[in-house]
Design a protein around this motif. Structure first.
Motif, PDB file in Angstrom:
ATOM      1  N   LYS A 203      -8.446  11.479   5.232  1.00 51.97           N
ATOM      2  CA  LYS A 203      -6.970  11.999   5.210  1.00 51.97           C
ATOM      3  C   LYS A 203      -6.133  10.441   5.059  1.00 51.97           C
ATOM      4  N   ASN A 204      -4.628  11.125   4.539  1.00 51.89           N
ATOM      5  CA  ASN A 204      -4.128  10.120   4.627  1.00 51.89           C
ATOM      6  C   ASN A 204      -4.663   8.690   3.604  1.00 51.89           C
ATOM      7  N   THR A 205      -5.665   8.906   2.352  1.00 56.06           N
ATOM      8  CA  THR A 205      -5.504   7.923   1.935  1.00 56.06           C
ATOM      9  C   THR A 205      -5.193   8.423   0.330  1.00 56.06           C
ATOM     10  N   ALA A 206      -5.238   7.388  -0.927  1.00 57.28           N
ATOM     11  CA  ALA A 206      -5.140   7.108  -1.829  1.00 57.28           C
ATOM     12  C   ALA A 206      -5.715   6.314  -2.748  1.00 57.28           C
ATOM     13  N   PRO A 207      -7.021   6.591  -3.122  1.00 59.62           N
ATOM     14  CA  PRO A 207      -7.350   5.921  -3.678  1.00 59.62           C
ATOM     15  C   PRO A 207      -7.254   5.146  -5.149  1.00 59.62           C
ATOM     16  N   ALA A 208      -6.383   6.493  -6.123  1.00 60.43           N
ATOM     17  CA  ALA A 208      -6.109   5.567  -7.243  1.00 60.43           C
ATOM     18  C   ALA A 208      -4.883   4.997  -7.321  1.00 60.43           C
TER      19      ALA A 208
ATOM     20  N   ALA B   6      -4.460   2.803  -4.914  1.00 62.30           N
ATOM     21  CA  ALA B   6      -5.093   1.218  -4.151  1.00 62.30           C
ATOM     22  C   ALA B   6      -5.113   0.767  -5.274  1.00 62.30           C
ATOM     23  N   VAL B   7      -6.306   1.633  -6.576  1.00 65.19           N
ATOM     24  CA  VAL B   7      -6.489   0.447  -7.993  1.00 65.19           C
ATOM     25  C   VAL B   7      -5.643  -0.283  -8.562  1.00 65.19           C
ATOM     26  N   GLU B   8      -4.344   0.753  -9.072  1.00 67.46           N
ATOM     27  CA  GLU B   8      -3.280   0.096  -9.431  1.00 67.46           C
ATOM     28  C   GLU B   8      -3.128  -1.057  -8.764  1.00 67.46           C
ATOM     29  N   ILE B   9      -3.142  -0.493  -7.583  1.00 70.53           N
ATOM     30  CA  ILE B   9      -2.705  -2.520  -6.877  1.00 70.53           C
ATOM     31  C   ILE B   9      -2.948  -3.256  -6.867  1.00 70.53           C
ATOM     32  N   ILE B  10      -4.350  -3.265  -6.904  1.00 66.61           N
ATOM     33  CA  ILE B  10      -5.478  -4.492  -7.589  1.00 66.61           C
ATOM     34  C   ILE B  10      -5.272  -4.595  -8.624  1.00 66.61           C
ATOM     35  N   ARG B  11      -5.191  -3.716  -9.707  1.00 67.32           N
ATOM     36  CA  ARG B  11      -4.792  -4.340 -11.275  1.00 67.32           C
ATOM     37  C   ARG B  11      -3.535  -5.082 -11.268  1.00 67.32           C
ATOM     38  N   TYR B  12      -2.215  -4.577 -10.580  1.00 61.86           N
ATOM     39  CA  TYR B  12      -1.348  -5.497 -10.593  1.00 61.86           C
ATOM     40  C   TYR B  12      -1.279  -6.844  -9.762  1.00 61.86           C
ATOM     41  N   ALA B  13      -1.546  -6.804  -8.457  1.00 63.91           N
ATOM     42  CA  ALA B  13      -1.994  -7.960  -8.425  1.00 63.91           C
ATOM     43  C   ALA B  13      -3.142  -8.998  -8.770  1.00 63.91           C
ATOM     44  N   ALA B  14      -3.678  -8.802  -9.429  1.00 68.34           N
ATOM     45  CA  ALA B  14      -4.762  -9.494 -10.233  1.00 68.34           C
ATOM     46  C   ALA B  14      -4.142 -10.157 -11.307  1.00 68.34           C
ATOM     47  N   GLN B  15      -2.920  -9.315 -11.928  1.00 60.83           N
ATOM     48  CA  GLN B  15      -2.822  -9.573 -13.273  1.00 60.83           C
ATOM     49  C   GLN B  15      -1.273 -10.424 -12.917  1.00 60.83           C
ATOM     50  N   ASN B  16      -0.828 -10.408 -11.785  1.00 64.17           N
ATOM     51  CA  ASN B  16       0.871 -11.850 -11.194  1.00 64.17           C
ATOM     52  C   ASN B  16       0.786 -12.737  -9.625  1.00 64.17           C
TER      53      ASN B  16
ATOM     54  N   PHE C 205       0.470   4.976   6.483  1.00 67.90           N
ATOM     55  CA  PHE C 205      -0.943   4.410   6.411  1.00 67.90           C
ATOM     56  C   PHE C 205      -1.642   4.326   6.995  1.00 67.90           C
ATOM     57  N   ALA C 206      -2.502   4.110   7.907  1.00 70.80           N
ATOM     58  CA  ALA C 206      -3.661   2.865   8.669  1.00 70.80           C
ATOM     59  C   ALA C 206      -4.711   3.860   8.066  1.00 70.80           C
ATOM     60  N   ASN C 207      -5.355   4.313   7.528  1.00 72.62           N
ATOM     61  CA  ASN C 207      -6.311   4.568   6.343  1.00 72.62           C
ATOM     62  C   ASN C 207      -6.356   4.106   5.026  1.00 72.62           C
ATOM     63  N   GLN C 208      -5.183   4.457   4.617  1.00 66.57           N
ATOM     64  CA  GLN C 208      -4.816   3.681   3.457  1.00 66.57           C
ATOM     65  C   GLN C 208      -4.066   2.092   3.419  1.00 66.57           C
ATOM     66  N   LYS C 209      -4.002   0.928   4.195  1.00 68.71           N
ATOM     67  CA  LYS C 209      -3.492  -0.077   4.826  1.00 68.71           C
ATOM     68  C   LYS C 209      -5.364  -0.644   5.117  1.00 68.71           C
TER      69      LYS C 209
ATOM     70  N   LYS D 116       8.565 -10.801   0.933  1.00 67.22           N
ATOM     71  CA  LYS D 116       7.544 -10.971  -0.509  1.00 67.22           C
ATOM     72  C   LYS D 116       8.489 -11.252  -2.150  1.00 67.22           C
ATOM     73  N   ASP D 117       8.019 -11.875  -2.711  1.00 66.83           N
ATOM     74  CA  ASP D 117       8.573 -12.081  -4.000  1.00 66.83           C
ATOM     75  C   ASP D 117       7.760 -10.394  -4.474  1.00 66.83           C
ATOM     76  N   VAL D 118       7.089  -9.881  -4.251  1.00 68.51           N
ATOM     77  CA  VAL D 118       7.217  -8.557  -5.416  1.00 68.51           C
ATOM     78  C   VAL D 118       6.335  -7.295  -3.017  1.00 68.51           C
ATOM     79  N   VAL D 119       6.891  -6.541  -3.394  1.00 66.97           N
ATOM     80  CA  VAL D 119       7.011  -5.618  -2.368  1.00 66.97           C
ATOM     81  C   VAL D 119       5.890  -3.978  -3.600  1.00 66.97           C
ATOM     82  N   LEU D 120       4.915  -3.089  -2.957  1.00 67.05           N
ATOM     83  CA  LEU D 120       3.899  -2.654  -3.161  1.00 67.05           C
ATOM     84  C   LEU D 120       3.979  -2.028  -2.396  1.00 67.05           C
ATOM     85  N   PHE D 121       4.816  -0.176  -2.483  1.00 66.99           N
ATOM     86  CA  PHE D 121       4.674   0.528  -1.115  1.00 66.99           C
ATOM     87  C   PHE D 121       4.085   1.318  -1.487  1.00 66.99           C
ATOM     88  N   SER D 122       2.927   2.075  -1.243  1.00 63.18           N
ATOM     89  CA  SER D 122       2.457   2.825  -1.222  1.00 63.18           C
ATOM     90  C   SER D 122       2.251   4.411  -0.492  1.00 63.18           C
TER      91      SER D 122
END
Length: 543
Positions: free
Chosen positions: A265-270, A272-282, A293-297, A325-331
């Protein structure tokens, strides 16, 4: 301002180290400022201060030696007990002794002679002397996050009070059960203005204090203009002056995550994957990941730890209050499993959305599922989240509808009291019975004076900051002509000198523009016949 500073310094003892700074300030710099002021004519304090040299070394020296002068008072015999505590080697005994020292009001007054500004939390303020006024002023920062109960601890220790905060941002976290809250309200006759769960101490004061000023700190320096313009239009009545110097070419970005199924409940794995991809490139940027949501966090934090991304901070919105922060990703964590009830809670959670988006300095990225947003939105006009997504998708070109703001600084009175509602009802009923014109009428509440009149020939300062409680307009085609202003006056209008002076200015503005201003005492607000008689007397003369 310079003269005030110099006058203050003359009262204290000069030190050899401070003489060069004082001499330069009172001589060369003051002469330069006076010369520029004479050339410019009328000039504000801010403009005058900008003419001073920006010499940080001299300023730091001045502050250092001023502080040293105060600290030297520790050597005075009357402060021996305090100095003994400071010199203790045993930390545990030192803390205990200092707490005992502070609990005595007499000791606190001695401490204030050395340290005139004391910082503490609301709850720890109970350690400062007896519960009585001991400070010239109490200042509560982030007051919109402080509940009324703990705020009263520092409030009653100050002769005056300044609340600093933003009622458009997060409320305090209250653990009192809503059912218990409602029972207590009913038992003790607590009005909405004092509702413990709904209001911070800031909002309570806004609702109940009609005398004190509320000032908007309208200059904004953090976010890229395209980012903060949404918040400005939506939550701040377009009253922010955006002074950010930020050259990010693409400050707004929307990432559609269509394949967004979730097992929990209240998670979006896809997402999270996009967030990790962006962070690794920046990795050169500070990145904040905010989710409702706490579960997504938890899910994102696990992935960040696994990838060892030191530049990423993740949390729910409360963890980011006051941060940037320089960049904020709102999931958003909106998926096929997201139900209507969850979306209803999220879509108009203005405090959450306002804080989440305004943490971004250069770039705001929103991740969501467009398909599921459309499913949950259902063409509902009142949907802040959907409107934010459209704003980001269109690079800030979509329409932003204004949200009602409970703040006098933004031009809106926070609460409509029962007295005002009763008066409005009686006023409307009375006008229906005595309105002699064939045209229609309209009543507006809390109307800015500058919206009623076009010009300000007397340069009255209240013209741009004052408001009328009620204005009656005659509707003639497309035009609305103000015919009558009405003020509903409480006892402060007859007892408080500041309020009386404000009323005098308001009367002068109405006389200048030939608009009748009628004042009605609060106690008569519910008396229909009294209100009707006042209106009949006015309209019999007018017509």
């Amino acid at each position: 301002m310079i003269n005030r500073l110099l006058e203050y310094e003359k009262k204290g003892k000069q030190t050899m180290q401070m003489i060069p700074f004082q001499a330069d300030l009172s001589g060369r710099q003051l002469e330069q400022v006076n010369r520029e002021i004479e050339k410019a004519g009328n000039i504000t304090d801010e403009e005058a201060m900008s003419l001073l040299d920006d010499n940080l070394d001299e300023l730091n020296k001045y502050l250092f030696y001023t502080s040293a002068k105060y600290i030297q008072k520790l050597n005075e015999p009357k402060n021996k007990d305090l100095k003994d505590i400071i010199m203790m080697d045993n930390n545990e005994m030192q803390v205990s002794s200092f707490a005992k020292y502070l609990s005595d009001s007499g000791n606190l007054k001695k401490l204030q002679k050395i340290f005139p500004v004391i910082a503490t939390t609301c709850i720890s303020a109970h350690r400062l002397g007896e519960p009585e006024p001991l400070f010239d002023m109490t200042i509560i920062d982030e007051a919109s996050q402080c509940n009324t109960a703990v705020s009263l601890v520092p409030v009653l220790r100050g002769e005056s009070l300044m609340l600093v905060g933003d009622p458009q941002q997060l409320n305090p976290v209250i653990v009192l059960d809503e059912l218990v809250n409602q029972k207590l309200k009913k038992r003790y006759g607590i009005s909405e203005e004092y509702d413990y769960r709904k209001n911070s101490v800031y909002k309570t004061f806004l609702a109940c204090d009609a005398v004190s000023d509320e000032i908007l700190l309208h200059n904004h320096y953090r976010c890229n203009k395209q980012i903060i313009e949404f918040n400005n239009k939506k939550y701040y009545n377009s009253m922010l002056h955006i002074l950010t110097k930020n050259n990010e070419k693409e400050p707004l970005l929307y990432i559609d995550v269509p394949e967004n199924d979730a097992a929990e409940k209240n998670t979006a794995p896809a997402e999270a994957v996009e967030i990790i991809r962006y962070a690794a490139q920046n990795t050169d940027k500070s990145i904040g990941v905010i989710t409702p949501f706490a579960n997504q966090k938890i899910l994102i934090e696990q992935m960040v730890k696994k990838e060892n991304l030191a530049n990423v901070t993740c949390g729910t919105v409360h963890a980011f209050q006051g941060d940037e922060k320089d960049v904020v990703l709102f999931s958003t964590a909106i998926t096929n499993q997201t139900r209507t009830g969850t979306y209803e809670w999220l879509k108009n959670n203005k405090e959450l959305l306002n804080v989440a988006t305004s943490r971004a300095v250069s770039k705001l990225i929103i991740l969501s599922s467009s398909q599921n947003l459309d499913r949950l939105h259902q063409n509902n006009a009142d949907d802040d989240l959907f409107e934010l997504v459209q704003y980001v998708k269109t690079n800030g070109q979509s329409t932003v509808t204004q949200k009602h703001a409970n703040s006098r600084a933004l031009g809106v009175k926070p609460f409509s009291t029962a007295t005002e509602n009763a008066f409005l009802q009686n006023l409307t009923h009375a006008l229906e019975n005595i309105w002699l014109s064939q045209s229609k009428y309209k009543i507006q509440k809390e109307v800015a004076i500058s919206h009623v009149f076009r010009d300000n020939p007397d340069y009255n300062d209240l013209f741009y900051s004052g408001r009328f409680d009620f204005v009656v307009y005659e509707v003639l085609g497309q035009n609305e002509i103000p015919v009558l202003a009405i003020e509903l006056d409480g006892k402060e209008h007859y007892e408080d000198e500041v309020v009386m002076q404000r009323d005098k200015k308001k009367n002068e503005i109405c006389r200048t523009h030939d608009l009748q201003l009628i004042r009605v005492e609060n106690s008569y607000a519910r008396r229909y016949n009294h209100i009707k008689e006042i209106l009949m007397n006015y309209f019999s003369v007018r017509h």
